[in-house]
Design an enzyme around this catalytic site. Structure first.
Site, PDB file in Angstrom:
ATOM      1  N   GLY A 147       0.773  -1.245   0.000  1.00 16.45           N
ATOM      2  CA  GLY A 147       0.000   0.000   0.000  1.00 16.45           C
ATOM      3  C   GLY A 147       0.799   1.287   0.000  1.00 16.45           C
ATOM      4  O   GLY A 147       0.325   2.318  -0.473  1.00 16.45           O
ATOM      5  N   GLU A 161       4.079   4.612   5.976  1.00 14.73           N
ATOM      6  CA  GLU A 161       2.837   3.830   6.079  1.00 14.73           C
ATOM      7  C   GLU A 161       1.741   4.522   5.272  1.00 14.73           C
ATOM      8  O   GLU A 161       1.678   5.758   5.223  1.00 14.73           O
ATOM      9  CB  GLU A 161       2.458   3.718   7.569  1.00 14.73           C
ATOM     10  CG  GLU A 161       1.131   3.080   7.881  1.00 14.73           C
ATOM     11  CD  GLU A 161       1.032   1.597   7.534  1.00 14.73           C
ATOM     12  OE1 GLU A 161       1.365   1.238   6.393  1.00 14.73           O
ATOM     13  OE2 GLU A 161       0.592   0.819   8.397  1.00 14.73           O
ATOM     14  N   ASP A 162       0.886   3.725   4.638  1.00 14.60           N
ATOM     15  CA  ASP A 162      -0.207   4.318   3.859  1.00 14.60           C
ATOM     16  C   ASP A 162      -1.306   4.881   4.753  1.00 14.60           C
ATOM     17  O   ASP A 162      -1.730   6.016   4.596  1.00 14.60           O
ATOM     18  CB  ASP A 162      -0.786   3.283   2.862  1.00 14.60           C
ATOM     19  CG  ASP A 162      -1.093   1.927   3.509  1.00 14.60           C
ATOM     20  OD1 ASP A 162      -0.973   1.797   4.741  1.00 14.60           O
ATOM     21  OD2 ASP A 162      -1.452   0.993   2.768  1.00 14.60           O
ATOM     22  N   ASP A 222      -4.978   2.802  10.967  1.00 16.32           N
ATOM     23  CA  ASP A 222      -6.339   2.501  11.395  1.00 16.32           C
ATOM     24  C   ASP A 222      -6.259   2.203  12.885  1.00 16.32           C
ATOM     25  O   ASP A 222      -6.242   3.131  13.696  1.00 16.32           O
ATOM     26  CB  ASP A 222      -6.850   1.324  10.547  1.00 16.32           C
ATOM     27  CG  ASP A 222      -8.318   1.031  10.751  1.00 16.32           C
ATOM     28  OD1 ASP A 222      -8.942   1.695  11.590  1.00 16.32           O
ATOM     29  OD2 ASP A 222      -8.856   0.137  10.084  1.00 16.32           O
ATOM     30  N   LYS A 244      -6.839   7.662  10.395  1.00 11.14           N
ATOM     31  CA  LYS A 244      -8.279   7.674  10.698  1.00 11.14           C
ATOM     32  C   LYS A 244      -8.463   8.291  12.071  1.00 11.14           C
ATOM     33  O   LYS A 244      -8.241   7.647  13.096  1.00 11.14           O
ATOM     34  CB  LYS A 244      -8.836   6.253  10.638  1.00 11.14           C
ATOM     35  CG  LYS A 244      -8.935   5.736   9.223  1.00 11.14           C
ATOM     36  CD  LYS A 244      -9.743   4.468   9.140  1.00 11.14           C
ATOM     37  CE  LYS A 244      -9.841   4.018   7.693  1.00 11.14           C
ATOM     38  NZ  LYS A 244     -10.409   2.659   7.565  1.00 11.14           N
ATOM     39  N   PHE A 284     -13.974   3.275   4.755  1.00  6.43           N
ATOM     40  CA  PHE A 284     -13.057   2.432   4.001  1.00  6.43           C
ATOM     41  C   PHE A 284     -12.655   3.137   2.714  1.00  6.43           C
ATOM     42  O   PHE A 284     -13.492   3.419   1.856  1.00  6.43           O
ATOM     43  CB  PHE A 284     -13.682   1.071   3.698  1.00  6.43           C
ATOM     44  CG  PHE A 284     -12.675   0.099   3.159  1.00  6.43           C
ATOM     45  CD1 PHE A 284     -11.840  -0.609   4.020  1.00  6.43           C
ATOM     46  CD2 PHE A 284     -12.515  -0.076   1.789  1.00  6.43           C
ATOM     47  CE1 PHE A 284     -10.876  -1.479   3.521  1.00  6.43           C
ATOM     48  CE2 PHE A 284     -11.554  -0.950   1.285  1.00  6.43           C
ATOM     49  CZ  PHE A 284     -10.737  -1.649   2.155  1.00  6.43           C
ATOM     50  N   VAL A 285     -11.374   3.435   2.597  1.00  9.21           N
ATOM     51  CA  VAL A 285     -10.907   4.207   1.438  1.00  9.21           C
ATOM     52  C   VAL A 285     -10.011   3.356   0.530  1.00  9.21           C
ATOM     53  O   VAL A 285      -9.375   2.397   0.984  1.00  9.21           O
ATOM     54  CB  VAL A 285     -10.146   5.491   1.878  1.00  9.21           C
ATOM     55  CG1 VAL A 285     -11.102   6.472   2.537  1.00  9.21           C
ATOM     56  CG2 VAL A 285      -8.984   5.173   2.804  1.00  9.21           C
ATOM     57  N   ASP A 308      -5.986  -0.726  -1.422  1.00 10.50           N
ATOM     58  CA  ASP A 308      -6.760  -1.649  -2.268  1.00 10.50           C
ATOM     59  C   ASP A 308      -8.087  -2.055  -1.656  1.00 10.50           C
ATOM     60  O   ASP A 308      -8.336  -1.862  -0.461  1.00 10.50           O
ATOM     61  CB  ASP A 308      -5.941  -2.931  -2.497  1.00 10.50           C
ATOM     62  CG  ASP A 308      -5.923  -3.821  -1.251  1.00 10.50           C
ATOM     63  OD1 ASP A 308      -5.633  -3.298  -0.155  1.00 10.50           O
ATOM     64  OD2 ASP A 308      -6.218  -5.015  -1.379  1.00 10.50           O
ATOM     65  N   ARG A 314      -5.441   0.028  -6.355  1.00  7.92           N
ATOM     66  CA  ARG A 314      -4.234   0.670  -5.810  1.00  7.92           C
ATOM     67  C   ARG A 314      -3.728   1.756  -6.761  1.00  7.92           C
ATOM     68  O   ARG A 314      -3.011   2.658  -6.370  1.00  7.92           O
ATOM     69  CB  ARG A 314      -3.109  -0.370  -5.626  1.00  7.92           C
ATOM     70  CG  ARG A 314      -3.387  -1.426  -4.584  1.00  7.92           C
ATOM     71  CD  ARG A 314      -2.122  -2.239  -4.342  1.00  7.92           C
ATOM     72  NE  ARG A 314      -2.364  -3.489  -3.639  1.00  7.92           N
ATOM     73  CZ  ARG A 314      -2.424  -3.614  -2.319  1.00  7.92           C
ATOM     74  NH1 ARG A 314      -2.277  -2.574  -1.556  1.00  7.92           N
ATOM     75  NH2 ARG A 314      -2.628  -4.790  -1.769  1.00  7.92           N
TER      76      ARG A 314
HETATM   77  P1  5GP Z   1      -4.105  -1.278  11.362  1.00  8.47           P
HETATM   78  O1  5GP Z   1      -3.142  -2.324  11.822  1.00  8.47           O
HETATM   79  O2  5GP Z   1      -3.641   0.134  11.564  1.00  8.47           O
HETATM   80  O3  5GP Z   1      -5.502  -1.480  11.886  1.00  8.47           O
HETATM   81  O4  5GP Z   1      -4.274  -1.534   9.806  1.00  8.47           O
HETATM   82  C1  5GP Z   1      -3.402  -1.010   8.912  1.00  8.47           C
HETATM   83  C2  5GP Z   1      -3.573  -1.628   7.557  1.00  8.47           C
HETATM   84  O5  5GP Z   1      -4.955  -1.989   7.291  1.00  8.47           O
HETATM   85  C3  5GP Z   1      -3.210  -0.609   6.503  1.00  8.47           C
HETATM   86  O6  5GP Z   1      -1.827  -0.636   6.241  1.00  8.47           O
HETATM   87  C4  5GP Z   1      -4.079  -1.030   5.355  1.00  8.47           C
HETATM   88  O7  5GP Z   1      -3.430  -2.047   4.632  1.00  8.47           O
HETATM   89  C5  5GP Z   1      -5.323  -1.612   5.996  1.00  8.47           C
HETATM   90  N1  5GP Z   1      -6.412  -0.599   6.075  1.00  8.47           N
HETATM   91  C6  5GP Z   1      -6.866   0.037   7.170  1.00  8.47           C
HETATM   92  N2  5GP Z   1      -7.845   0.904   6.843  1.00  8.47           N
HETATM   93  C7  5GP Z   1      -8.023   0.796   5.509  1.00  8.47           C
HETATM   94  C8  5GP Z   1      -8.889   1.457   4.564  1.00  8.47           C
HETATM   95  O8  5GP Z   1      -9.712   2.318   4.857  1.00  8.47           O
HETATM   96  N3  5GP Z   1      -8.758   1.088   3.262  1.00  8.47           N
HETATM   97  C9  5GP Z   1      -7.873   0.128   2.853  1.00  8.47           C
HETATM   98  N4  5GP Z   1      -7.847  -0.136   1.558  1.00  8.47           N
HETATM   99  N5  5GP Z   1      -7.037  -0.496   3.710  1.00  8.47           N
HETATM  100  C10 5GP Z   1      -7.112  -0.164   5.025  1.00  8.47           C
END
Ligand code: 5GP
Length: 179
Positions: free
Chosen positions: A43, A97-98, A101, A129, A151-152, A158, A164
């Site tokens: 990502g 990091e993309d 969350d 977020k 959810f983006v 993706d 992507r």
């Molecule tokens: P975390 O561990 O912070 O909960 O999750 C991080 C990963 O979940 C991100 O690197 C991404 O791959 C995925 N993710 C979390 N939110 C989103 C979202 O809104 N859209 C997409 N496409 N992936 C997300």
């Protein structure tokens, strides 16, 4: 492709403008230093590229892939695959990091990279977020945009490995993923 988008949250030109600002900030903060950008596959590839083009320092790129074992449950185990050329020992390291969350994945990545004894370790995230409670031990030093808890997709993000390559960030229509 526009048919699957509920709303465009951030346009391509807004992303480019913000990456330029972030690149300038990083350049200033790490002036005179050599910087390792650790890109989290897949990502963060577009963000790492756009950011790095705006950093005027000696930059090394390294890649890793962090994957959760049990898909939607982010409390699952995280597996890390490294595609590193060199060790991070004694280096200034910025994790790219993309999206943040829950931050659980990132927490594991930080814990593992710290074991490599970098001189410094920080996080830059394109998206955060803002309404999701995170217990991130290491808070991001730089954030591109705070976004709502939706959810983006696009600019690296993706849905089932698609979208992507969109050059903007958009909210995926609920009917596409049945949310
Ligand atoms: P975390 O561990 O912070 O909960 O999750 C991080 C990963 O979940 C991100 O690197 C991404 O791959 C995925 N993710 C979390 N939110 C989103 C979202 O809104 N859209 C997409 N496409 N992936 C997300």
């Amino acid at each position: 492709m526009k048919g699957i988008i509920e709303e465009v949250l951030i346009t391509h030109s807004e992303i480019k403008k913000r990456c330029k600002e972030l690149g300038e900030e990083v350049t200033k903060d790490y002036a005179g230093k050599r910087l390792v950008l650790v890109c989290l596959l897949k990502g963060s590839v577009p963000f790492t590229t756009e950011l790095s083009l705006n950093i005027n320092l000696d930059v090394e790129l390294e890649f890793l892939r962090a994957s959760s074992y049990n898909g939607t449950n982010s409390k699952g185990e995280v597996k890390i695959d490294y595609f590193f050329t060199d060790s991070l020992e004694g280096k200034d390291v910025l994790i790219v990091e993309d999206i943040i969350d829950t931050g659980l994945t990132l927490d594991v990545v930080v814990r593992e990279l710290k074991k490599m004894n970098p001189k410094s370790l920080e996080i830059i995230a394109l998206l955060n977020k803002k309404d999701v409670k995170t217990d991130l031990k290491l808070k991001p030093k730089y954030v591109g945009f705070d976004i709502p808890n939706k959810f983006v997709i696009g600019f690296g993000l993706d849905y089932n490995e698609l979208y992507r390559n969109l050059n903007f960030i958009g909210v995926l229509k609920k009917e596409v993923y049945g949310g």
